[in-house]
Motif scaffolding. Structure first.
Motif, PDB file in Angstrom:
ATOM      1  N   SER A  28       0.821  -1.203   0.000  1.00  0.00           N
ATOM      2  CA  SER A  28       0.000   0.000   0.000  1.00  0.00           C
ATOM      3  C   SER A  28       0.858   1.257   0.000  1.00  0.00           C
ATOM      4  CB  SER A  28      -0.928  -0.010   1.218  1.00  0.00           C
ATOM      5  OG  SER A  28      -1.676   1.162   1.292  1.00  0.00           O
ATOM      6  N   MET A  29       1.887   1.258   0.842  1.00  0.00           N
ATOM      7  CA  MET A  29       2.775   2.410   0.912  1.00  0.00           C
ATOM      8  C   MET A  29       3.487   2.634  -0.415  1.00  0.00           C
ATOM      9  SD  MET A  29       5.645   3.358   3.794  1.00  0.00           S
ATOM     10  CE  MET A  29       6.765   2.047   3.366  1.00  0.00           C
ATOM     11  N   MET A  30       4.025   1.553  -0.999  1.00  0.00           N
ATOM     12  CA  MET A  30       4.731   1.692  -2.272  1.00  0.00           C
ATOM     13  C   MET A  30       3.781   2.149  -3.381  1.00  0.00           C
ATOM     14  SD  MET A  30       7.909   1.214  -1.740  1.00  0.00           S
ATOM     15  CE  MET A  30       7.605   1.923  -0.128  1.00  0.00           C
ATOM     16  N   SER A  31       2.575   1.593  -3.407  1.00  0.00           N
ATOM     17  CA  SER A  31       1.589   1.997  -4.419  1.00  0.00           C
ATOM     18  C   SER A  31       1.278   3.485  -4.313  1.00  0.00           C
ATOM     19  CB  SER A  31       0.300   1.199  -4.279  1.00  0.00           C
ATOM     20  OG  SER A  31       0.529  -0.153  -4.580  1.00  0.00           O
ATOM     21  N   ASP A  32       1.099   3.961  -3.090  1.00  0.00           N
ATOM     22  CA  ASP A  32       0.818   5.385  -2.885  1.00  0.00           C
ATOM     23  C   ASP A  32       1.995   6.246  -3.337  1.00  0.00           C
ATOM     24  OD1 ASP A  32      -1.649   4.708  -1.833  1.00  0.00           O
ATOM     25  OD2 ASP A  32      -1.060   5.076   0.260  1.00  0.00           O
ATOM     26  N   PHE A  33       3.202   5.858  -2.945  1.00  0.00           N
ATOM     27  CA  PHE A  33       4.394   6.613  -3.348  1.00  0.00           C
ATOM     28  C   PHE A  33       4.506   6.650  -4.868  1.00  0.00           C
ATOM     29  CE2 PHE A  33       7.417   6.010   0.566  1.00  0.00           C
ATOM     30  CZ  PHE A  33       6.441   6.515   1.414  1.00  0.00           C
ATOM     31  N   ILE A  34       4.336   5.496  -5.502  1.00  0.00           N
ATOM     32  CA  ILE A  34       4.494   5.389  -6.951  1.00  0.00           C
ATOM     33  C   ILE A  34       3.498   6.292  -7.680  1.00  0.00           C
ATOM     34  CG2 ILE A  34       4.203   3.832  -8.930  1.00  0.00           C
ATOM     35  CD1 ILE A  34       5.505   1.618  -7.073  1.00  0.00           C
ATOM     36  N   SER A  35       2.235   6.224  -7.303  1.00  0.00           N
ATOM     37  CA  SER A  35       1.240   7.031  -8.021  1.00  0.00           C
ATOM     38  C   SER A  35       1.483   8.527  -7.827  1.00  0.00           C
ATOM     39  CB  SER A  35      -0.185   6.639  -7.626  1.00  0.00           C
ATOM     40  OG  SER A  35      -0.409   6.847  -6.262  1.00  0.00           O
ATOM     41  N   GLU A  36       1.878   8.951  -6.626  1.00  0.00           N
ATOM     42  CA  GLU A  36       2.183  10.365  -6.380  1.00  0.00           C
ATOM     43  C   GLU A  36       3.395  10.816  -7.192  1.00  0.00           C
ATOM     44  OE1 GLU A  36       2.614  11.502  -2.257  1.00  0.00           O
ATOM     45  OE2 GLU A  36       0.979  10.162  -1.682  1.00  0.00           O
ATOM     46  N   GLN A  37       4.431   9.995  -7.204  1.00  0.00           N
ATOM     47  CA  GLN A  37       5.664  10.366  -7.893  1.00  0.00           C
ATOM     48  C   GLN A  37       5.497  10.358  -9.409  1.00  0.00           C
ATOM     49  OE1 GLN A  37       8.004   8.584  -4.143  1.00  0.00           O
ATOM     50  NE2 GLN A  37       8.733   7.893  -6.096  1.00  0.00           N
ATOM     51  N   GLU A  38       4.708   9.447  -9.917  1.00  0.00           N
ATOM     52  CA  GLU A  38       4.431   9.453 -11.357  1.00  0.00           C
ATOM     53  C   GLU A  38       3.746  10.763 -11.750  1.00  0.00           C
ATOM     54  OE1 GLU A  38       3.932   4.689 -12.326  1.00  0.00           O
ATOM     55  OE2 GLU A  38       2.134   5.871 -11.837  1.00  0.00           O
ATOM     56  N   LYS A  39       2.803  11.203 -10.931  1.00  0.00           N
ATOM     57  CA  LYS A  39       2.106  12.463 -11.217  1.00  0.00           C
ATOM     58  C   LYS A  39       3.069  13.646 -11.130  1.00  0.00           C
ATOM     59  CE  LYS A  39      -1.957  15.182 -10.008  1.00  0.00           C
ATOM     60  NZ  LYS A  39      -3.138  15.282  -9.145  1.00  0.00           N
ATOM     61  N   THR A  40       3.949  13.645 -10.135  1.00  0.00           N
ATOM     62  CA  THR A  40       4.926  14.727 -10.000  1.00  0.00           C
ATOM     63  C   THR A  40       5.861  14.755 -11.203  1.00  0.00           C
ATOM     64  OG1 THR A  40       4.806  14.604  -7.587  1.00  0.00           O
ATOM     65  CG2 THR A  40       6.727  15.721  -8.534  1.00  0.00           C
ATOM     66  N   ILE A  41       6.290  13.592 -11.675  1.00  0.00           N
ATOM     67  CA  ILE A  41       7.140  13.538 -12.872  1.00  0.00           C
ATOM     68  C   ILE A  41       6.401  14.121 -14.068  1.00  0.00           C
ATOM     69  CG2 ILE A  41       8.175  11.971 -14.579  1.00  0.00           C
ATOM     70  CD1 ILE A  41       9.049  10.197 -12.207  1.00  0.00           C
ATOM     71  N   TRP A  42       5.139  13.744 -14.224  1.00  0.00           N
ATOM     72  CA  TRP A  42       4.340  14.282 -15.331  1.00  0.00           C
ATOM     73  C   TRP A  42       4.273  15.812 -15.248  1.00  0.00           C
ATOM     74  CZ3 TRP A  42      -0.774  16.187 -14.093  1.00  0.00           C
ATOM     75  CH2 TRP A  42      -1.413  16.767 -15.182  1.00  0.00           C
ATOM     76  N   MET A  43       4.003  16.339 -14.055  1.00  0.00           N
ATOM     77  CA  MET A  43       3.895  17.796 -13.901  1.00  0.00           C
ATOM     78  C   MET A  43       5.232  18.491 -14.141  1.00  0.00           C
ATOM     79  SD  MET A  43       1.283  18.614 -10.840  1.00  0.00           S
ATOM     80  CE  MET A  43       0.803  17.195  -9.900  1.00  0.00           C
ATOM     81  N   MET A  44       6.298  17.911 -13.628  1.00  0.00           N
ATOM     82  CA  MET A  44       7.622  18.512 -13.831  1.00  0.00           C
ATOM     83  C   MET A  44       8.011  18.487 -15.308  1.00  0.00           C
ATOM     84  SD  MET A  44       8.840  19.663 -11.004  1.00  0.00           S
ATOM     85  CE  MET A  44       8.243  19.651  -9.335  1.00  0.00           C
ATOM     86  N   ASN A  45       7.702  17.382 -15.986  1.00  0.00           N
ATOM     87  CA  ASN A  45       7.980  17.325 -17.416  1.00  0.00           C
ATOM     88  C   ASN A  45       7.127  18.315 -18.189  1.00  0.00           C
ATOM     89  OD1 ASN A  45      10.156  15.537 -17.843  1.00  0.00           O
ATOM     90  ND2 ASN A  45       8.832  13.786 -17.471  1.00  0.00           N
ATOM     91  N   ALA A  46       5.887  18.517 -17.757  1.00  0.00           N
ATOM     92  CA  ALA A  46       5.037  19.529 -18.386  1.00  0.00           C
ATOM     93  C   ALA A  46       5.655  20.907 -18.191  1.00  0.00           C
ATOM     94  CB  ALA A  46       3.624  19.473 -17.809  1.00  0.00           C
ATOM     95  N   TRP A  47       6.185  21.157 -17.015  1.00  0.00           N
ATOM     96  CA  TRP A  47       6.857  22.426 -16.739  1.00  0.00           C
ATOM     97  C   TRP A  47       8.085  22.586 -17.642  1.00  0.00           C
ATOM     98  CZ3 TRP A  47      11.582  24.255 -15.259  1.00  0.00           C
ATOM     99  CH2 TRP A  47      11.638  25.575 -14.783  1.00  0.00           C
ATOM    100  N   LEU A  48       8.827  21.495 -17.797  1.00  0.00           N
ATOM    101  CA  LEU A  48      10.002  21.520 -18.684  1.00  0.00           C
ATOM    102  C   LEU A  48       9.612  21.547 -20.154  1.00  0.00           C
ATOM    103  CD1 LEU A  48      12.238  18.885 -16.858  1.00  0.00           C
ATOM    104  CD2 LEU A  48      12.778  21.316 -17.121  1.00  0.00           C
ATOM    105  N   ASP A  49       8.305  21.299 -20.408  1.00  0.00           N
ATOM    106  CA  ASP A  49       7.762  21.209 -21.769  1.00  0.00           C
ATOM    107  C   ASP A  49       8.404  20.053 -22.531  1.00  0.00           C
ATOM    108  OD1 ASP A  49       7.371  23.265 -24.711  1.00  0.00           O
ATOM    109  OD2 ASP A  49       5.980  21.864 -23.791  1.00  0.00           O
ATOM    110  N   GLU A  50       8.515  18.930 -21.824  1.00  0.00           N
ATOM    111  CA  GLU A  50       9.059  17.732 -22.423  1.00  0.00           C
ATOM    112  C   GLU A  50       8.004  16.646 -22.363  1.00  0.00           C
ATOM    113  OE1 GLU A  50      12.648  16.635 -20.466  1.00  0.00           O
ATOM    114  OE2 GLU A  50      13.656  18.491 -21.001  1.00  0.00           O
ATOM    115  N   THR A  51       8.143  15.638 -23.174  1.00  0.00           N
ATOM    116  CA  THR A  51       7.214  14.516 -23.155  1.00  0.00           C
ATOM    117  C   THR A  51       7.866  13.331 -22.474  1.00  0.00           C
ATOM    118  OG1 THR A  51       7.960  13.773 -25.309  1.00  0.00           O
ATOM    119  CG2 THR A  51       6.059  15.246 -25.268  1.00  0.00           C
ATOM    120  N   LEU A  52       7.026  12.449 -21.954  1.00  0.00           N
ATOM    121  CA  LEU A  52       7.541  11.222 -21.340  1.00  0.00           C
ATOM    122  C   LEU A  52       8.066  10.367 -22.443  1.00  0.00           C
ATOM    123  CD1 LEU A  52       4.667  10.490 -18.821  1.00  0.00           C
ATOM    124  CD2 LEU A  52       6.904  11.372 -18.285  1.00  0.00           C
TER     125      LEU A  52
END
Length: 159
Positions: free
Chosen positions: A135-159
């Protein structure tokens, strides 16, 4: 098979403690990276990024505590020395980063590396039906995936 008080296999739980301590060590390095870029950020985006980096390091402090408490819960001892953290570190250490794009890229790279560690823990904890760690790992993973998406959007880069 010998189990601990939680009903988890002892040998596999001991191996999981080692993996969680690796994650704990890497989160400590991530935390220090975030503090460094929070302190050293410069430029026209200072105000926005300074606040964002504080939000991220505050969140990582909570996660560090959660990881350490999970280690204790399954019968281990959390690592707590800089020597141990550096010995287990897999992240790039960001030193004197003041450029906004380099700072955000450091976060993306760090989170990506943390995800690899967390996915490995998730697989191992799933094998022994350790729902608490899952449960802890699942929560961490989903939060961090979203943060990566947002940071890449800020960088204007694609996954």
């Amino acid at each position: 098979m010998k189990t601990n008080i939680l009903g988890l296999p002892v040998k596999e739980s001991e191996l999981l403690v080692k993996e969680l301590n690796v994650l704990l060590s890497n989160f400590q390095v991530y935390y220090q990276n975030l503090r460094g870029i929070h302190w050293n950020i410069r430029g026209k985006r200072f105000f926005d990024l300074h606040v964002k980096f504080e939000e991220l390091y505050t969140d990582s402090q909570l996660k560090i505590d959660m990881i350490a408490e999970r280690v204790l819960t399954i019968g281990g001892t959390p690592l707590h020395t800089f020597e141990d953290y550096i010995a287990n570190n897999k992240l790039t250490v960001g030193k004197n980063i003041s450029n906004d794009e380099k700072a955000v890229q450091l976060i993306v790279n760090s989170l990506s590396d943390l995800l690899k560690i967390e996915r490995d823990i998730l697989n191992k904890s799933a094998e022994i039906n350790d729902e608490g760690t899952n449960s802890m790992m699942s929560d961490f993973i989903s939060e961090q995936e979203k943060t990566i998406w947002m940071m890449n959007a800020w960088l204007d880069e694609t996954l």
